[in-house]
Design a protein around this motif. Sequence first.
Motif, PDB file in Angstrom:
ATOM      1  N   VAL A  26       1.871  53.948  58.445  1.00 46.66           N
ATOM      2  CA  VAL A  26       2.560  53.006  58.769  1.00 46.66           C
ATOM      3  C   VAL A  26       1.689  51.778  59.251  1.00 46.66           C
ATOM      4  CG1 VAL A  26       3.140  54.031  60.902  1.00 46.66           C
ATOM      5  CG2 VAL A  26       4.469  52.067  60.067  1.00 46.66           C
ATOM      6  N   PHE A  27       1.633  50.572  59.030  1.00 47.94           N
ATOM      7  CA  PHE A  27       0.918  49.375  59.107  1.00 47.94           C
ATOM      8  C   PHE A  27       1.665  48.139  59.167  1.00 47.94           C
ATOM      9  CE2 PHE A  27      -1.815  52.567  56.925  1.00 47.94           C
ATOM     10  CZ  PHE A  27      -2.804  52.774  57.991  1.00 47.94           C
ATOM     11  N   SER A  28       1.133  47.559  60.042  1.00 46.41           N
ATOM     12  CA  SER A  28       1.691  46.283  60.238  1.00 46.41           C
ATOM     13  C   SER A  28       0.551  44.956  59.864  1.00 46.41           C
ATOM     14  CB  SER A  28       2.031  45.871  61.398  1.00 46.41           C
ATOM     15  OG  SER A  28       3.015  46.624  61.898  1.00 46.41           O
ATOM     16  N   ASP A  29       0.934  44.201  59.006  1.00 44.82           N
ATOM     17  CA  ASP A  29      -0.018  43.113  58.557  1.00 44.82           C
ATOM     18  C   ASP A  29      -1.250  43.452  57.751  1.00 44.82           C
ATOM     19  OD1 ASP A  29       2.122  40.986  59.530  1.00 44.82           O
ATOM     20  OD2 ASP A  29       1.196  41.332  61.529  1.00 44.82           O
ATOM     21  N   CYS A  39       0.138  47.819  45.966  1.00 43.86           N
ATOM     22  CA  CYS A  39       1.271  47.702  45.893  1.00 43.86           C
ATOM     23  C   CYS A  39       2.238  48.962  45.575  1.00 43.86           C
ATOM     24  CB  CYS A  39       2.242  46.676  45.440  1.00 43.86           C
ATOM     25  SG  CYS A  39       1.954  46.419  43.682  1.00 43.86           S
ATOM     26  N   THR A  40       1.413  49.902  44.683  1.00 47.06           N
ATOM     27  CA  THR A  40       2.073  50.855  44.071  1.00 47.06           C
ATOM     28  C   THR A  40       2.310  52.035  44.953  1.00 47.06           C
ATOM     29  OG1 THR A  40       0.071  51.624  43.258  1.00 47.06           O
ATOM     30  CG2 THR A  40       1.612  50.411  41.520  1.00 47.06           C
ATOM     31  N   GLU A  41       1.420  52.113  46.316  1.00 50.76           N
ATOM     32  CA  GLU A  41       1.519  53.005  47.046  1.00 50.76           C
ATOM     33  C   GLU A  41       2.347  52.830  48.234  1.00 50.76           C
ATOM     34  OE1 GLU A  41      -3.472  54.087  46.443  1.00 50.76           O
ATOM     35  OE2 GLU A  41      -2.738  52.529  47.765  1.00 50.76           O
ATOM     36  N   VAL A  42       3.167  51.638  48.171  1.00 46.99           N
ATOM     37  CA  VAL A  42       4.139  51.260  49.144  1.00 46.99           C
ATOM     38  C   VAL A  42       5.575  51.715  49.012  1.00 46.99           C
ATOM     39  CG1 VAL A  42       5.191  49.366  50.546  1.00 46.99           C
ATOM     40  CG2 VAL A  42       2.927  48.994  49.870  1.00 46.99           C
ATOM     41  N   LEU A  43       6.008  52.608  49.954  1.00 49.11           N
ATOM     42  CA  LEU A  43       7.361  53.438  49.790  1.00 49.11           C
ATOM     43  C   LEU A  43       8.353  52.417  50.525  1.00 49.11           C
ATOM     44  CD1 LEU A  43       6.292  57.111  51.145  1.00 49.11           C
ATOM     45  CD2 LEU A  43       6.526  56.043  48.618  1.00 49.11           C
ATOM     46  N   ALA A  44       7.983  51.754  51.523  1.00 50.03           N
ATOM     47  CA  ALA A  44       9.009  51.088  52.109  1.00 50.03           C
ATOM     48  C   ALA A  44       8.186  49.744  52.677  1.00 50.03           C
ATOM     49  CB  ALA A  44       9.629  51.685  53.272  1.00 50.03           C
ATOM     50  N   ALA A  45       9.042  48.772  52.811  1.00 49.59           N
ATOM     51  CA  ALA A  45       8.498  47.369  53.451  1.00 49.59           C
ATOM     52  C   ALA A  45       9.522  46.852  54.279  1.00 49.59           C
ATOM     53  CB  ALA A  45       8.201  46.515  52.328  1.00 49.59           C
ATOM     54  N   LEU A  46       9.107  46.419  55.363  1.00 48.09           N
ATOM     55  CA  LEU A  46      10.182  45.513  56.431  1.00 48.09           C
ATOM     56  C   LEU A  46       9.550  44.236  56.757  1.00 48.09           C
ATOM     57  CD1 LEU A  46      11.839  46.907  59.278  1.00 48.09           C
ATOM     58  CD2 LEU A  46      10.127  45.198  59.852  1.00 48.09           C
ATOM     59  N   GLU A  47      10.264  43.357  56.493  1.00 48.61           N
ATOM     60  CA  GLU A  47      10.056  41.882  56.996  1.00 48.61           C
ATOM     61  C   GLU A  47      11.030  41.432  58.270  1.00 48.61           C
ATOM     62  OE1 GLU A  47       7.182  40.686  55.957  1.00 48.61           O
ATOM     63  OE2 GLU A  47       6.883  40.899  53.985  1.00 48.61           O
ATOM     64  N   VAL A  48      10.491  40.698  59.061  1.00 50.56           N
ATOM     65  CA  VAL A  48      11.287  39.892  59.824  1.00 50.56           C
ATOM     66  C   VAL A  48      11.075  38.322  59.647  1.00 50.56           C
ATOM     67  CG1 VAL A  48      11.810  39.644  62.511  1.00 50.56           C
ATOM     68  CG2 VAL A  48      10.715  41.874  61.652  1.00 50.56           C
ATOM     69  N   PRO A  49      11.953  37.585  59.359  1.00 54.97           N
ATOM     70  CA  PRO A  49      12.111  36.453  59.245  1.00 54.97           C
ATOM     71  C   PRO A  49      11.784  35.614  60.308  1.00 54.97           C
ATOM     72  CG  PRO A  49      14.288  37.128  58.152  1.00 54.97           C
ATOM     73  CD  PRO A  49      13.540  38.257  59.073  1.00 54.97           C
ATOM     74  N   ALA A  99       1.047  40.617  53.022  1.00 57.39           N
ATOM     75  CA  ALA A  99       0.668  41.320  54.216  1.00 57.39           C
ATOM     76  C   ALA A  99       2.072  41.426  54.789  1.00 57.39           C
ATOM     77  CB  ALA A  99      -0.111  40.821  55.165  1.00 57.39           C
ATOM     78  N   PRO A 100       2.864  42.488  54.310  1.00 57.47           N
ATOM     79  CA  PRO A 100       4.207  42.610  55.069  1.00 57.47           C
ATOM     80  C   PRO A 100       4.128  42.991  56.638  1.00 57.47           C
ATOM     81  CG  PRO A 100       4.063  44.001  52.991  1.00 57.47           C
ATOM     82  CD  PRO A 100       2.726  43.354  53.335  1.00 57.47           C
ATOM     83  N   ASP A 101       5.508  42.582  57.123  1.00 59.23           N
ATOM     84  CA  ASP A 101       5.246  42.948  58.643  1.00 59.23           C
ATOM     85  C   ASP A 101       5.385  44.318  58.906  1.00 59.23           C
ATOM     86  OD1 ASP A 101       5.617  40.243  59.318  1.00 59.23           O
ATOM     87  OD2 ASP A 101       7.872  40.307  58.995  1.00 59.23           O
ATOM     88  N   LEU A 102       5.701  45.068  58.135  1.00 61.93           N
ATOM     89  CA  LEU A 102       5.410  46.727  58.327  1.00 61.93           C
ATOM     90  C   LEU A 102       5.421  47.353  56.993  1.00 61.93           C
ATOM     91  CD1 LEU A 102       5.916  48.921  60.898  1.00 61.93           C
ATOM     92  CD2 LEU A 102       7.814  49.428  59.390  1.00 61.93           C
TER      93      LEU A 102
END
Length: 175
Positions: free
Chosen positions: A53-56, A87-97, A68-71
């Motif tokens: 799990v990573f941010s930015d 991007c094919t390795e991303v299971l989930a992305a979270l963004e905060v507007p 560079a998604p928020d998470l």
Amino acid sequence: MDDLLARGAVPEGYTVEIFDGEVIMTPQSPEQDVTVAEARYAVWQTPIGRDRVFSDVLVRFPGENDAAPDLVILAEEAERRGNSYNCTEVLAALEVPSRPDDDKDYVRNVAKYARFGVDLYVIADPFKKLCTLMTEPYATGYAKVEEIPYGEPLRLTLSTGERVEIDTSAFPVRS
């Protein structure tokens, strides 16, 4: 983006993305910081742990601008390439507007993440006090959209079967 990062041209506390040919540089808001921290901590409490799990962190989108998604939560077999992942390795992305009804998060990211097969996309919106959970990606968007008000648990089931529950009651709001 690589050139900017290599030269240290990004001021501390700012997020820089190249999106649709535009360089977007915004300072991280306190609401964004706390929301991402709460979500990250929730993931850390699961068997997924800290290593996926990573941010930015830069995510490569072949043939398009990177992001560079928020998470992000990555697949177990995700392979680091310098300071980025595919991007094919991303299971989930979270963004905060960072602003109300942000076109980047609500329109452009929805289309892009879905097109590249990001299985789960969450927008945690401090202005609306609402999480929008999107699943079942297709070419231009997500087939399933669920809204979870702040204060209700945000339950994520990854394509691997792994589960994360995030307590949204501590997510800060903004007027």
